[in-house]
Write an enzyme that holds these catalytic residues in place. Sequence first.
Site: not given
Length: 480
Positions: A22, A26, A57, A430
Amino acid sequence: MRAVQSKDARFDGWFFTAVLTTRIYCRPSCPVVPPKVENMRFYPSAAAAQQAGFRACKRCRPDASPGSPEWNDRADLVARAMRLIADGVVDTDGVPGLATQLGYSVRQVQRQLVAELGAGPLAIARAQRAQTARLLIETTSMPMADIAFAAGFTSVRAFNDTVREVFALSPSELRARSKGQAAAVTGMISLRLPFRQPLNPDNLFGHLVATGVPGVEEWRDGWYRRTLRLPHGHGVVALRPMPDHIACQLSLSDQRDLAIAISRCRRMLDLDADPVAVDDLLRADPVLRPLVDKAPGRRVPHTVDGAEFAVRAVLGQQVSTAAARTHAGRLVLAHGEPITDPAGGLTHLFPTMQALAATDPETLAFPKARRTTFMTLVETLAAGEIDLGAGADWNRARDQLAALPGIGPWTVESIAMRALGDPDAFVASDLGIKYAARDLGLPEAPKALAEHARAWRPWRAYAVQYLWATGDHAINRLPA
């Protein structure tokens, strides 16, 4: 192949699949039935798939998937280059400018990007321009010619050719499919920022809002809003956590800054992180496991401007969150650039380092030693001697910061975590971490705690978020 067969969304952005029959590429989670293995090809980037002649796609929209978490987790040449390309450096300074910022030759940068990603910096930047064009086509009613130049194309013809090649639709056909979402009448661009599940917004937005600088940041009607200083002008962004995305509204003085603004917002919210990988490792520690299980998917709140955060970190040394906000707000009023915000209460851009370097130290309501630290930092940043930007070398920046007077381990690691985006930064000294360690039965002394935390590498910055969340502080709560 298993990721494609299971349609695992966690791998979206990590790689792309292409189908020979095709000529479409994708994301791994595409809902379409996977083709035969022999008809599939895998590419490490959308740019590589596009260069190989595949188009995006129309169903899964691979161009809109979260970015690869690798580029924010690594500090090597390729990762730094990808962060800079996302920040628009190729569009503004070209490949030579990218190479200069990285400290390598153009040939070296090209070779390493092609070797790992299958595409060079120009192709990667072109893929980003195509995605920006699609956003503008689908979410605004701007004329196509204006979109072409706003997305970074040098001509309308290049814009048309690229859109057709990547999406197999003309710009006008893309707009016709967008179901009337245009919003250019108000100058606002609305879009969705994707992320990998899970995402816990409490500490992420809670931290940004609780430490927000008046005039630059605000929480309004469920949205975190702030001003942005961008290459071609300024902007205002509004961000809101939703179950499957972050809603984003951008108002820009120059539409050419769209891609850069999106990139900086994604980086600030740590949206390209892989929370499953992070949480799985932290769960291996019996002490952290209940914290992770209770609220998985915590992100590290970053920043849109590394130099800005470095200044704010110094302002926050040994003072309360409220006092740090007050100091920052005064600097903004005195040295920030005023803007107009019809939609809210934002008034200024955070000052440039050049503006702050011109400050009279006697006007600063700090102890003398803190004034020296502040002025040395802003002068060094204004001179460009320390890079805290998207492509910074984390270790080099740490060493340079530590050499400045009054900047100790807490400040260095805070800047590494929030400004540089190092996922392994760890603020062992901290106070909030010390209280959490005490309550959880962990070592309280910074050196001993750092030794225990070696098992949390390379995700110690995320461990910090889980440890902070044990305390009753506004940074841990999503504002009402």
